[in-house]
Design a protein around this motif. Structure first.
Motif, short mmCIF file in Angstrom:
data_model
loop_
_atom_site.label_atom_id
_atom_site.label_comp_id
_atom_site.label_asym_id
_atom_site.label_seq_id
_atom_site.Cartn_x
_atom_site.Cartn_y
_atom_site.Cartn_z
N MET A 177 -0.61 -9.68 -9.20
CA MET A 177 -1.73 -9.37 -10.09
C MET A 177 -2.10 -10.57 -10.95
O MET A 177 -3.28 -10.82 -11.21
CB MET A 177 -1.40 -8.16 -10.94
CG MET A 177 -1.31 -6.87 -10.13
SD MET A 177 -0.73 -5.47 -11.09
CE MET A 177 -2.22 -5.06 -11.98
N ILE A 178 -1.11 -11.32 -11.39
CA ILE A 178 -1.39 -12.53 -12.18
C ILE A 178 -2.14 -13.54 -11.33
O ILE A 178 -3.16 -14.09 -11.77
CB ILE A 178 -0.07 -13.13 -12.74
CG1 ILE A 178 0.53 -12.20 -13.79
CG2 ILE A 178 -0.32 -14.53 -13.30
CD1 ILE A 178 1.94 -12.56 -14.19
N VAL A 179 -1.67 -13.77 -10.12
CA VAL A 179 -2.35 -14.71 -9.22
C VAL A 179 -3.78 -14.23 -8.96
O VAL A 179 -4.73 -15.02 -9.00
CB VAL A 179 -1.57 -14.88 -7.90
CG1 VAL A 179 -2.38 -15.66 -6.88
CG2 VAL A 179 -0.23 -15.55 -8.16
N GLY A 180 -3.94 -12.94 -8.70
CA GLY A 180 -5.28 -12.39 -8.48
C GLY A 180 -6.19 -12.60 -9.67
O GLY A 180 -7.37 -12.95 -9.51
N GLY A 181 -5.66 -12.42 -10.86
CA GLY A 181 -6.46 -12.63 -12.06
C GLY A 181 -6.91 -14.07 -12.21
O GLY A 181 -8.07 -14.34 -12.57
N VAL A 182 -6.03 -15.00 -11.93
CA VAL A 182 -6.39 -16.42 -12.01
C VAL A 182 -7.45 -16.76 -10.96
O VAL A 182 -8.43 -17.46 -11.25
CB VAL A 182 -5.14 -17.31 -11.86
CG1 VAL A 182 -5.52 -18.78 -11.69
CG2 VAL A 182 -4.22 -17.15 -13.06
N VAL A 183 -7.28 -16.25 -9.75
CA VAL A 183 -8.25 -16.51 -8.69
C VAL A 183 -9.61 -15.93 -9.06
O VAL A 183 -10.65 -16.60 -8.94
CB VAL A 183 -7.75 -15.96 -7.33
CG1 VAL A 183 -8.86 -15.98 -6.29
CG2 VAL A 183 -6.55 -16.75 -6.86
N ILE A 184 -9.64 -14.69 -9.53
CA ILE A 184 -10.91 -14.06 -9.91
C ILE A 184 -11.58 -14.84 -11.04
O ILE A 184 -12.79 -15.09 -11.00
CB ILE A 184 -10.67 -12.59 -10.31
CG1 ILE A 184 -10.38 -11.76 -9.06
CG2 ILE A 184 -11.88 -12.02 -11.07
CD1 ILE A 184 -9.90 -10.36 -9.35
N MET A 185 -10.81 -15.22 -12.02
CA MET A 185 -11.38 -15.95 -13.15
C MET A 185 -12.01 -17.26 -12.70
O MET A 185 -13.06 -17.66 -13.20
CB MET A 185 -10.31 -16.20 -14.21
CG MET A 185 -10.82 -16.81 -15.47
SD MET A 185 -9.51 -16.87 -16.68
CE MET A 185 -10.33 -16.10 -18.04
N ASN A 186 -11.37 -17.93 -11.74
CA ASN A 186 -11.87 -19.23 -11.30
C ASN A 186 -12.97 -19.16 -10.25
O ASN A 186 -13.72 -20.12 -10.09
CB ASN A 186 -10.72 -20.09 -10.78
CG ASN A 186 -9.99 -20.72 -11.93
OD1 ASN A 186 -10.48 -21.65 -12.53
ND2 ASN A 186 -8.83 -20.19 -12.24
N THR A 187 -13.04 -18.06 -9.52
CA THR A 187 -14.04 -18.01 -8.46
C THR A 187 -15.25 -17.13 -8.81
O THR A 187 -16.35 -17.42 -8.37
CB THR A 187 -13.42 -17.48 -7.15
OG1 THR A 187 -12.85 -16.19 -7.38
CG2 THR A 187 -12.37 -18.45 -6.63
N LEU A 188 -15.06 -16.09 -9.59
CA LEU A 188 -16.15 -15.15 -9.84
C LEU A 188 -16.69 -15.20 -11.27
O LEU A 188 -17.84 -14.86 -11.50
CB LEU A 188 -15.69 -13.73 -9.53
CG LEU A 188 -15.21 -13.49 -8.09
CD1 LEU A 188 -14.71 -12.07 -7.93
CD2 LEU A 188 -16.34 -13.79 -7.11
N SER A 189 -15.90 -15.62 -12.21
CA SER A 189 -16.31 -15.58 -13.61
C SER A 189 -17.12 -16.82 -13.97
O SER A 189 -16.82 -17.94 -13.52
CB SER A 189 -15.07 -15.51 -14.50
OG SER A 189 -15.46 -15.62 -15.86
N LYS A 190 -18.13 -16.63 -14.79
CA LYS A 190 -18.92 -17.75 -15.27
C LYS A 190 -18.24 -18.45 -16.44
O LYS A 190 -18.69 -19.49 -16.90
CB LYS A 190 -20.30 -17.27 -15.69
CG LYS A 190 -21.15 -16.82 -14.52
CD LYS A 190 -22.53 -16.46 -14.97
CE LYS A 190 -23.45 -15.92 -13.93
NZ LYS A 190 -23.05 -15.72 -12.61
N THR A 191 -17.11 -17.92 -16.92
CA THR A 191 -16.40 -18.55 -18.02
C THR A 191 -15.67 -19.81 -17.58
O THR A 191 -15.21 -20.57 -18.42
CB THR A 191 -15.37 -17.60 -18.66
OG1 THR A 191 -14.38 -17.24 -17.68
CG2 THR A 191 -16.01 -16.37 -19.23
N ALA A 192 -15.57 -20.05 -16.28
CA ALA A 192 -14.85 -21.23 -15.78
C ALA A 192 -15.66 -22.51 -15.92
O ALA A 192 -15.19 -23.57 -15.61
CB ALA A 192 -14.44 -21.01 -14.33
N THR A 193 -16.89 -22.40 -16.40
CA THR A 193 -17.72 -23.59 -16.60
C THR A 193 -18.12 -23.68 -18.06
O THR A 193 -18.14 -22.69 -18.78
CB THR A 193 -19.00 -23.51 -15.74
OG1 THR A 193 -19.73 -22.35 -16.09
CG2 THR A 193 -18.67 -23.47 -14.26
N HIS A 194 -18.44 -24.90 -18.50
CA HIS A 194 -18.90 -25.10 -19.89
C HIS A 194 -20.30 -24.59 -20.04
O HIS A 194 -21.13 -24.67 -19.24
CB HIS A 194 -18.85 -26.59 -20.27
CG HIS A 194 -17.49 -26.99 -20.73
ND1 HIS A 194 -16.96 -26.61 -21.93
CD2 HIS A 194 -16.56 -27.77 -20.15
CE1 HIS A 194 -15.77 -27.14 -22.10
NE2 HIS A 194 -15.50 -27.85 -21.02
#
Length: 114
Positions: A97-114
C-alpha cells in the motif's frame, strides 16, 4: 543536466543514506557501540542534506512522501534480509500500500509538479 532529474538523484541517495543509517541504528545497540552510532549520525545528516538539495526542484509534500515511503519499504526489506526479522502477510500488504501510494502520487497527482 535536467534539474528535476538531479533533484530525484539527490532524493534517491537521501533515501539510501537514511536506510543505511537505520540499519546502523539497529547495530548501535541503543548508542552503546561507538562506530555504528557515529556512522548512523553521519548517514542521517547526509540524508537530510541530500533531502534538502532535492527540495530545490521538488515540492516538499511529494519529496517527503517519497523519502519516508520508500525509506520504510527499504528498511523493512533490510530488517527481513539482513537482520532476519520476520514479516507477516499484513506487513507485506502494508508495504504494498505504501508503494502504491507513492506510485499514485507520482503518476496521477498534480502535486508532483511545481
Amino acid at each position: 543536466m535536467n534539474p528535476v532529474l538531479v533533484a530525484y538523484t539527490f532524493l534517491g541517495f537521501a533515501i539510501l543514506c537514511e536506510v543505511a543509517g537505520s540499519a546502523l541504528l539497529q547495530q548501535s545497540q541503543q548508542f552503546t557501540k561507538l562506530v555504528p552510532t557515529v556512522g548512523m549520525a553521519l548517514l542521517y545528516l547526509t540524508s537530510f542534506y541530500l533531502l534538502s538539495q532535492s527540495l530545490r526542484e521538488l515540492p516538499l509534500g511529494v519529496t517527503y512522501a517519497i523519502w519516508a515511503g520508500l525509506g520504510i519499504v527499504l528498511t523493512a526489506f533490510v530488517s527481513v534480509l539482513v537482520f532476519k526479522q520476520p514479516m507477516d502477510l499484513w506487513g507485506g500488504v502494508g508495504i504494498a500500500m505504501i508503494v502504491g501510494g507513492v506510485v499514485i502520487m507520482n503518476t496521477l497527482s498534480k502535486t508532483a509538479t511545481h
